[in-house]
Design a protein around this motif. Structure first.
Motif, PDB file in Angstrom:
ATOM      1  N   GLN A 259       0.927  -1.188   0.096  1.00  0.00           N
ATOM      2  CA  GLN A 259      -0.126   0.083  -0.094  1.00  0.00           C
ATOM      3  C   GLN A 259       0.865   1.237   0.076  1.00  0.00           C
ATOM      4  OE1 GLN A 259      -2.517  -0.448   3.410  1.00  0.00           O
ATOM      5  NE2 GLN A 259      -4.134  -1.295   2.378  1.00  0.00           N
ATOM      6  N   ALA A 263       1.325   3.658  -3.177  1.00  0.00           N
ATOM      7  CA  ALA A 263       0.190   4.757  -2.937  1.00  0.00           C
ATOM      8  C   ALA A 263       0.226   5.841  -3.747  1.00  0.00           C
ATOM      9  CB  ALA A 263       0.549   5.266  -1.391  1.00  0.00           C
ATOM     10  N   ASP A 264       1.502   6.429  -4.309  1.00  0.00           N
ATOM     11  CA  ASP A 264       1.476   7.492  -5.125  1.00  0.00           C
ATOM     12  C   ASP A 264       2.159   7.477  -6.389  1.00  0.00           C
ATOM     13  OD1 ASP A 264       0.254   9.531  -3.471  1.00  0.00           O
ATOM     14  OD2 ASP A 264       2.124   9.895  -2.194  1.00  0.00           O
TER      15      ASP A 264
ATOM     16  N   ALA B  25      -1.163   8.575   1.728  1.00  0.00           N
ATOM     17  CA  ALA B  25      -1.219   9.058   0.242  1.00  0.00           C
ATOM     18  C   ALA B  25      -2.379   9.660  -0.348  1.00  0.00           C
ATOM     19  CB  ALA B  25      -1.202   7.653  -0.547  1.00  0.00           C
ATOM     20  N   TYR B  26      -2.167  10.316  -1.478  1.00  0.00           N
ATOM     21  CA  TYR B  26      -3.209  10.989  -2.099  1.00  0.00           C
ATOM     22  C   TYR B  26      -4.389   9.908  -2.863  1.00  0.00           C
ATOM     23  CZ  TYR B  26      -6.027  14.001  -5.288  1.00  0.00           C
ATOM     24  OH  TYR B  26      -6.874  14.525  -6.047  1.00  0.00           O
ATOM     25  N   LEU B  27      -3.502   8.943  -3.377  1.00  0.00           N
ATOM     26  CA  LEU B  27      -4.327   7.930  -4.217  1.00  0.00           C
ATOM     27  C   LEU B  27      -4.867   7.023  -3.112  1.00  0.00           C
ATOM     28  CD1 LEU B  27      -1.909   7.331  -7.137  1.00  0.00           C
ATOM     29  CD2 LEU B  27      -3.832   8.897  -6.994  1.00  0.00           C
ATOM     30  N   ASP B  28      -5.868   6.149  -3.711  1.00  0.00           N
ATOM     31  CA  ASP B  28      -6.403   5.399  -2.702  1.00  0.00           C
ATOM     32  C   ASP B  28      -5.392   3.831  -2.336  1.00  0.00           C
ATOM     33  OD1 ASP B  28      -7.927   2.970  -1.634  1.00  0.00           O
ATOM     34  OD2 ASP B  28      -9.367   2.852  -3.240  1.00  0.00           O
ATOM     35  N   PRO B  29      -5.292   3.686  -1.030  1.00  0.00           N
ATOM     36  CA  PRO B  29      -4.076   2.729  -0.804  1.00  0.00           C
ATOM     37  C   PRO B  29      -4.582   1.443  -1.608  1.00  0.00           C
ATOM     38  CG  PRO B  29      -5.428   3.350   1.140  1.00  0.00           C
ATOM     39  CD  PRO B  29      -5.542   4.429   0.076  1.00  0.00           C
ATOM     40  N   THR B  31      -4.806   0.523  -4.367  1.00  0.00           N
ATOM     41  CA  THR B  31      -4.057   0.014  -5.531  1.00  0.00           C
ATOM     42  C   THR B  31      -3.070  -0.846  -5.007  1.00  0.00           C
ATOM     43  OG1 THR B  31      -4.285   2.414  -6.180  1.00  0.00           O
ATOM     44  CG2 THR B  31      -2.733   1.223  -7.315  1.00  0.00           C
TER      45      THR B  31
END
Lengths: 521, 119
Positions: A259, A263-264, B25-29, B31
């Motif tokens: 994760q 994450a980024d 994170a900015y994105l959904d973890p 991923t």
């Protein structure tokens, strides 16, 4: 991908008994000052008798839960039509229902709450009392996890898969974990990763591992993390030896690392979910591994303050028996009850008496070991109507989530028909410095009948509490107790417990008239 | 294909030996959760298949293969009971990870079906 939708508080009462409960009526009953807007928040949401959407039911476009006249319904939207139809036509619903893993329902011919979206309305089997993972014992959470995985395995066999794995999708009915979200199923697509994998690890594996490997009290991290325990936090808190447990290594530590790492980052093409496959056997293997990981988490209740309470009380055999006889007599006097809360239930000795006179007994205790023992005991009984839950009555479950409304507070899930508070008041009044008037006011809000034990200062247990502190409780005496409680209750009866410094009381709430009106609208 | 998997396991190894930082994170973890599944799929798929056949062999020797046909449904009846499924600690088995089972899962029958092959 977080596909968590809305679990549901599927329902709190049977239709015929629906008027007995539901948060909607909280404000009308025992709160002595129900008109001053200072009572239970739930009353604002359920102030009218018309259909209204349940506050936590907003995530899933496939449908939502609403209540009407105290009965809980689930609207299936056109967006959820295919999934719902497949659930039935694949035979999955029948198998899960027969095994007791999925809540049963019947299709209802009532008006949709949002007719523009509606496909069907179903009426799920009522859930006697809604509970949350921060209130469950270790084994309750473990059983909920195993039930969820079992549901998923059977769903895959029928060509479907869970699209979310929220712990809130599980409720306990007759001491058995039951999956209550009929709309959590979607068609299984061969090759696709499991969208609910992350949520399962956060909602079940991480808290169970923390409770098992670190400290049973870490369960309370749930209260601050409504979508389960963040895996990076769990990974940091768990001891190094858990890296040697293959399931925890993979599904927690490596999962947390993954994760963090991705994450980024936009997924590299070689590892993109679009190009990488998780075969059916691989998915079943992952589920198998999760199941092994869950099963390897254990908790042996011992060494806590209350776990061996009954071996360390100051009751003689005669006083213990007399107390049981009195409780039985009081229940005979008030007749059959629907919902009983046993506050400070310990391992449920007196809950079992209440269970013979009621539909549901919720046995609350502050001690994880006692609740665990009580649950294991209830689980071993067939169709036990006792639901043991963890609760600190001086800091009861708050309403949390979006608008403080997704998950209900304790008071919003009340009131109870009867509350038992045996050997509890000295802990509230002396250990916690609560004035008797505050305690009486609180009980006035949560029950119609109150069976309560008053423990005199001369009792050895109270003496222990006072041993290391000054006695600043001049009102703590029978007269002060009766004065405080008769402000909110009528005294029905009382009797001194033989060979003890204790007296058992039974009170009836002065708000009885309001209670009757709300029960029979 | 093997080279791709080698790279993946190198990345996995690096993740294993690194201290896990906070996920802010900015994105959904999610991923990372998706990708992890694709990384571990091969291994767990192979373990699952081998376990299935091992269970079949055991049940054949135990002479109880006849009762396994509907094992999934039967297991459902015991979902909440701890000792019912008989697959405890199964993931502790050490198995080779070079099985091709993970990419040919559709051709390999799952647990209950594999058992029924014994008839």
């Amino acid at each position: 991908m977080n596909s968590e939708k809305n679990p549901e508080r599927s329902s709190e009462r049977t239709p015929e008994k629906s008027s007995e409960s539901s948060s909607e009526k909280n404000s009308e009953k025992y709160c002595e000052k129900s008109s001053d807007n200072s009572s239970v928040k739930g009353s604002e949401r359920y102030s009218d008798k018309n259909a209204e959407k349940i506050a936590s039911s907003f995530r899933d476009p496939a449908g939502f839960v609403f209540h009407n006249q105290g009965t809980i319904y689930r609207q299936i939207n056109n967006a959820g039509k295919d999934c719902y139809d497949l659930l039935l036509s694949s035979g999955l619903y029948d198998v899960l229902k027969k095994s007791g893993l999925l809540i049963s329902h019947e299709e209802a011919s009532v008006d949709a709450l949002d007719s523009a979206l509606a496909y069907k309305i179903i009426r799920p089997e009522p859930v006697p009392f809604i509970s949350y993972p921060w209130e469950w014992s270790f084994s309750q959470l473990k059983d909920a996890a195993l039930a969820t995985l079992q549901v998923q395995k059977i769903a895959i066999k029928h060509g479907m898969s869970l699209k979310d794995c929220s712990a809130f999708n599980i409720q306990f009915i007759a001491s058995k974990p039951v999956f209550i979200d009929t709309l959590s199923f979607e068609p299984y697509q061969e090759g696709m990763p499991w969208v609910a994998y992350r949520q399962f690890c956060q909602h079940f594996l991480a808290p169970l591992a923390l409770m098992s490997k670190c400290d049973i009290r870490l369960q309370q991290l749930w209260r601050a993390n409504i979508d389960g325990i963040p895996l990076d936090m769990a990974s940091r808190l768990l001891p190094l030896r858990t890296w040697l447990n293959f399931s925890l290594l993979t599904h927690l530590h490596l999962h947390a690392g993954s994760q963090s790492y991705f994450a980024d980052k936009a997924p590299a093409s070689s590892s993109s979910p679009a190009t990488s496959k998780v075969s059916r056997n691989a998915l079943l293997g992952i589920i198998d591994s999760l199941e092994s990981g869950i099963r390897s988490q254990n908790y042996y209740p011992r060494g806590t303050e209350w776990g061996d309470y009954y071996a360390n009380t100051n009751y003689t055999d005669a006083s213990a028996e007399h107390k049981k006889t009195l409780v039985e007599e009081y229940f005979n006097k008030i007749g059959s009850q629907h919902l009983v809360w046993d506050l400070g239930a310990n391992t449920g000795v007196f809950s079992q008496i209440a269970a013979r006179h009621s539909d549901v007994v919720v046995a609350f205790d502050i001690d994880p070991a006692a609740v665990e023992k009580n649950y294991l005991q209830s689980r071993d009984q067939q169709a036990s109507n006792i639901l043991p839950l963890l609760l600190d009555i001086t800091n009861p479950s708050p309403p949390i989530g979006w608008e403080n409304a997704e998950r209900m507070s304790l008071l919003q899930r009340g009131p109870a028909d009867t509350v038992m508070a045996l050997a509890l008041i000295h802990h509230l009044a002396i250990s916690n410095n609560l004035p008797l008037s505050h305690i009486a006011s609180f009980f006035g809000k949560i029950c119609r009948y109150l069976i309560i034990e008053f423990v005199l200062k001369s009792d050895s247990q109270v003496q222990k509490l006072l041993a290391s502190r000054p006695d600043i409780f001049p009102d703590y005496c029978e007269a002060g107790f009766e004065l405080a409680f008769t402000k909110f209750f009528d005294l029905v009866g009382s009797e001194k417990i033989l060979e003890s410094q204790r007296r058992l009381y039974i009170f009836q709430n002065k708000g009885t008239g309001l209670w009757r009106r709300s029960r029979r609208p | 294909m093997r080279t791709v998997f080698s790279k993946i396991y190198v990345v996995t190894f690096l993740l294993l030996v690194s201290v896990v930082p906070s996920v802010q994170a900015y994105l959904d973890p999610g991923t990372g959760s998706f990708i992890l599944q694709t990384l571990i799929a091969g291994f767990f798929g192979a373990v699952f298949v081998l376990k299935s056949y091992w269970a079949s062999i055991k049940s054949w020797f135990a002479g109880s293969a006849g009762s396994s046909e509907n094992s999934a449904e039967n297991a459902a009846d015991n979902a909440a009971s701890k000792e019912s499924s008989g697959i405890d600690n199964a993931d502790n088995q050490i198995l080779p990870e070079n099985s091709e089972a993970q990419v040919s899962g559709a051709a390999i029958k799952p647990n209950s079906d594999a058992k029924s092959d014994e008839h």
